[in-house]
Design a protein around this motif. Structure first.
Motif, PDB file in Angstrom:
ATOM      1  N   GLY A 107       0.628  -0.781  -0.145  1.00  0.00           N
ATOM      2  CA  GLY A 107      -0.177   0.254   0.353  1.00  0.00           C
ATOM      3  C   GLY A 107       0.984   1.240   0.063  1.00  0.00           C
ATOM      4  O   GLY A 107       2.031   1.080   0.443  1.00  0.00           O
ATOM      5  N   PRO A 108       0.478   2.524  -0.382  1.00  0.00           N
ATOM      6  CA  PRO A 108       1.132   3.606  -0.586  1.00  0.00           C
ATOM      7  C   PRO A 108       1.535   4.054   1.256  1.00  0.00           C
ATOM      8  O   PRO A 108       0.593   3.743   1.472  1.00  0.00           O
ATOM      9  N   THR A 109       2.809   4.234   1.043  1.00  0.00           N
ATOM     10  CA  THR A 109       3.352   4.808   2.291  1.00  0.00           C
ATOM     11  C   THR A 109       3.078   5.684   2.461  1.00  0.00           C
ATOM     12  O   THR A 109       3.566   6.626   1.756  1.00  0.00           O
ATOM     13  N   THR A 110       2.468   6.671   3.758  1.00  0.00           N
ATOM     14  CA  THR A 110       2.577   8.342   4.355  1.00  0.00           C
ATOM     15  C   THR A 110       3.977   9.365   4.677  1.00  0.00           C
ATOM     16  O   THR A 110       5.043   8.052   4.139  1.00  0.00           O
ATOM     17  N   MET A 111       3.751  10.558   3.904  1.00  0.00           N
ATOM     18  CA  MET A 111       5.096  10.754   3.936  1.00  0.00           C
ATOM     19  C   MET A 111       5.273  11.033   5.122  1.00  0.00           C
ATOM     20  O   MET A 111       7.088  10.874   5.871  1.00  0.00           O
ATOM     21  N   THR A 112       4.178  10.717   6.219  1.00  0.00           N
ATOM     22  CA  THR A 112       5.113  11.081   7.809  1.00  0.00           C
ATOM     23  C   THR A 112       6.050   9.525   7.426  1.00  0.00           C
ATOM     24  O   THR A 112       7.114   9.658   8.304  1.00  0.00           O
ATOM     25  N   ALA A 113       5.490   8.533   7.557  1.00  0.00           N
ATOM     26  CA  ALA A 113       6.692   6.750   7.520  1.00  0.00           C
ATOM     27  C   ALA A 113       7.281   7.065   6.630  1.00  0.00           C
ATOM     28  O   ALA A 113       8.405   6.585   7.190  1.00  0.00           O
ATOM     29  N   MET A 114       7.603   7.641   5.958  1.00  0.00           N
ATOM     30  CA  MET A 114       8.381   7.895   4.763  1.00  0.00           C
ATOM     31  C   MET A 114      10.120   9.029   5.509  1.00  0.00           C
ATOM     32  O   MET A 114      10.812   8.048   5.370  1.00  0.00           O
ATOM     33  N   HIS A 115       9.375   9.831   5.966  1.00  0.00           N
ATOM     34  CA  HIS A 115      10.259  10.421   6.993  1.00  0.00           C
ATOM     35  C   HIS A 115      10.889   9.691   7.832  1.00  0.00           C
ATOM     36  O   HIS A 115      12.507   9.950   7.610  1.00  0.00           O
ATOM     37  N   ARG A 116      10.229   9.566   8.055  1.00  0.00           N
ATOM     38  CA  ARG A 116      10.394   9.200   9.951  1.00  0.00           C
ATOM     39  C   ARG A 116      11.297   6.946   9.501  1.00  0.00           C
ATOM     40  O   ARG A 116      12.925   7.245  10.353  1.00  0.00           O
ATOM     41  N   ALA A 117      11.005   7.168   8.725  1.00  0.00           N
ATOM     42  CA  ALA A 117      12.077   5.516   8.226  1.00  0.00           C
ATOM     43  C   ALA A 117      13.337   5.760   7.452  1.00  0.00           C
ATOM     44  O   ALA A 117      14.574   4.885   8.288  1.00  0.00           O
ATOM     45  N   LEU A 118      13.277   7.289   6.642  1.00  0.00           N
ATOM     46  CA  LEU A 118      14.863   7.594   6.460  1.00  0.00           C
ATOM     47  C   LEU A 118      15.421   8.224   7.057  1.00  0.00           C
ATOM     48  O   LEU A 118      17.009   8.045   6.904  1.00  0.00           O
ATOM     49  N   ALA A 119      14.478   8.772   8.177  1.00  0.00           N
ATOM     50  CA  ALA A 119      15.769   9.079   9.125  1.00  0.00           C
ATOM     51  C   ALA A 119      16.663   8.063   9.815  1.00  0.00           C
ATOM     52  O   ALA A 119      17.874   8.480  10.032  1.00  0.00           O
ATOM     53  N   LEU A 120      15.599   7.059  10.468  1.00  0.00           N
ATOM     54  CA  LEU A 120      16.357   6.571  10.526  1.00  0.00           C
ATOM     55  C   LEU A 120      17.360   4.996  10.622  1.00  0.00           C
ATOM     56  O   LEU A 120      18.736   5.015  10.466  1.00  0.00           O
ATOM     57  N   ARG A 121      17.785   5.038   8.496  1.00  0.00           N
ATOM     58  CA  ARG A 121      17.709   4.275   7.641  1.00  0.00           C
ATOM     59  C   ARG A 121      19.086   5.746   7.692  1.00  0.00           C
ATOM     60  O   ARG A 121      20.675   5.264   7.731  1.00  0.00           O
ATOM     61  N   ILE A 122      19.172   6.932   7.667  1.00  0.00           N
ATOM     62  CA  ILE A 122      20.482   7.714   8.263  1.00  0.00           C
ATOM     63  C   ILE A 122      21.425   7.731   9.064  1.00  0.00           C
ATOM     64  O   ILE A 122      22.391   7.780   8.864  1.00  0.00           O
ATOM     65  N   LYS A 123      20.437   7.813   9.623  1.00  0.00           N
ATOM     66  CA  LYS A 123      21.159   6.962  10.851  1.00  0.00           C
ATOM     67  C   LYS A 123      22.028   6.216  11.318  1.00  0.00           C
ATOM     68  O   LYS A 123      23.382   6.527  12.009  1.00  0.00           O
ATOM     69  N   ALA A 124      21.588   5.158  10.730  1.00  0.00           N
ATOM     70  CA  ALA A 124      22.608   4.279  10.786  1.00  0.00           C
ATOM     71  C   ALA A 124      23.214   4.187   9.589  1.00  0.00           C
ATOM     72  O   ALA A 124      24.930   4.043   9.908  1.00  0.00           O
ATOM     73  N   ASP A 125      23.269   4.789   8.915  1.00  0.00           N
ATOM     74  CA  ASP A 125      24.404   5.304   7.722  1.00  0.00           C
ATOM     75  C   ASP A 125      25.417   5.722   8.051  1.00  0.00           C
ATOM     76  O   ASP A 125      26.427   5.611   7.974  1.00  0.00           O
ATOM     77  N   MET A 126      24.864   6.660   8.739  1.00  0.00           N
ATOM     78  CA  MET A 126      25.620   7.928   9.013  1.00  0.00           C
ATOM     79  C   MET A 126      26.701   7.069  10.180  1.00  0.00           C
ATOM     80  O   MET A 126      27.941   7.299  10.300  1.00  0.00           O
ATOM     81  N   ALA A 127      26.303   6.101  11.378  1.00  0.00           N
ATOM     82  CA  ALA A 127      26.871   5.186  12.177  1.00  0.00           C
ATOM     83  C   ALA A 127      28.020   4.555  11.426  1.00  0.00           C
ATOM     84  O   ALA A 127      29.466   4.620  11.669  1.00  0.00           O
ATOM     85  N   GLY A 128      27.322   4.231  10.152  1.00  0.00           N
ATOM     86  CA  GLY A 128      29.170   3.173   8.982  1.00  0.00           C
ATOM     87  C   GLY A 128      29.567   3.952   8.865  1.00  0.00           C
ATOM     88  O   GLY A 128      30.374   3.852   8.960  1.00  0.00           O
ATOM     89  N   ASN A 129      29.644   5.594   8.277  1.00  0.00           N
ATOM     90  CA  ASN A 129      30.558   6.258   7.564  1.00  0.00           C
ATOM     91  C   ASN A 129      31.116   6.274   8.800  1.00  0.00           C
ATOM     92  O   ASN A 129      31.988   6.840   8.619  1.00  0.00           O
ATOM     93  N   TRP A 130      30.353   6.445   9.975  1.00  0.00           N
ATOM     94  CA  TRP A 130      31.320   7.819  11.421  1.00  0.00           C
ATOM     95  C   TRP A 130      32.521   6.425  11.540  1.00  0.00           C
ATOM     96  O   TRP A 130      33.877   6.861  11.480  1.00  0.00           O
ATOM     97  N   ARG A 131      32.517   5.358  11.395  1.00  0.00           N
ATOM     98  CA  ARG A 131      33.622   4.390  11.278  1.00  0.00           C
ATOM     99  C   ARG A 131      34.543   3.808  10.680  1.00  0.00           C
ATOM    100  O   ARG A 131      35.623   4.606  11.123  1.00  0.00           O
ATOM    101  N   ILE A 132      34.107   4.839   9.178  1.00  0.00           N
ATOM    102  CA  ILE A 132      35.453   4.734   8.575  1.00  0.00           C
ATOM    103  C   ILE A 132      36.225   5.450   8.442  1.00  0.00           C
ATOM    104  O   ILE A 132      37.181   6.129   8.517  1.00  0.00           O
ATOM    105  N   ILE A 133      35.442   6.639   9.187  1.00  0.00           N
ATOM    106  CA  ILE A 133      35.858   8.192   8.813  1.00  0.00           C
ATOM    107  C   ILE A 133      36.483   8.877  10.104  1.00  0.00           C
ATOM    108  O   ILE A 133      38.369   9.067  10.226  1.00  0.00           O
ATOM    109  N   GLN A 134      36.190   7.637  11.086  1.00  0.00           N
ATOM    110  CA  GLN A 134      37.555   8.010  12.554  1.00  0.00           C
ATOM    111  C   GLN A 134      38.782   7.040  12.147  1.00  0.00           C
ATOM    112  O   GLN A 134      39.540   7.427  12.517  1.00  0.00           O
TER     113      GLN A 134
END
Length: 184
Positions: free
Chosen positions: A130-157
């Motif tokens: 079913g179509p996902t609401t913008m609110t649900a997309m923003h929430r899921a993508l913000a959490l995914r960005i947080k996980a990506d940032m944590a992975g990137n941060w290990r490399i950056i360190q």
């Protein structure tokens, strides 16, 4: 009326009419939580900042290449005129250490996550059950960005640590060349 980046726009041919419009507008307002849109935008801003840090690290590695080449060509020639002694060997070993660290920093094997795969986004949020609401997309993508940032941060360190060690090696390299020139 201006369109905000997180608002959904319905083409004219697909716009509902009459009482359907009122229900759609009410559900869109309930769907678009500006707090989640703000959080999503901040997450994207953080990820963009991280990408800038990685680009700056590459620039610094390039500057380190120049500084190392300049110092070693200037001091190494003078120091090696008398042959190879202990300090010259130490300087050469430090030069190779710096080179290895620079290769580590610039080698393109690092797996950064700075973007989403459009095909995956379509499959997950548009073509799914079913179509996902913008609110649900923003929430899921913000959490995914947080996980990506944590992975990137290990490399950056790791890259930051390699840069710091390489800079320390450059200072020791210059010191070794100077001690070799002084004949200590």
């Amino acid at each position: 009326m201006p369109i905000l980046p997180y608002q959904r726009v319905t083409p004219m041919a697909e716009r509902p009419s009459g009482s359907e419009t009122n229900r759609t507008a009410a559900s869109d307002l309930a769907d678009d939580d500006p707090r989640l849109a703000f959080i999503y935008q901040e997450a994207v801003r953080g990820l963009t900042h991280q990408q800038t840090v990685v680009e700056n690290m590459s620039t610094r590695a390039g500057s380190l290449i120049f500084a190392t080449a300049f110092a070693n060509s200037l001091l190494g020639g003078a120091a090696l005129s008398d042959g190879l002694g202990l300090w010259e060997w130490i300087a050469v070993a430090l030069l190779f250490s710096i080179g290895g660290l620079i290769v580590f920093m610039l080698w393109p094997y690092h797996q950064y996550s700075f973007r989403f795969d459009p095909e995956e986004l379509l499959r997950e949020y548009v073509d799914g059950d079913g179509p996902t609401t913008m609110t649900a997309m923003h929430r899921a993508l913000a959490l995914r960005i947080k996980a990506d940032m944590a992975g990137n941060w290990r490399i950056i360190q790791r890259l930051r640590m390699a840069l710091q060690i390489a800079l320390l090696c450059l200072l020791l390299n210059i010191l070794a060349w100077l001690l070799a020139i002084a004949g200590v």
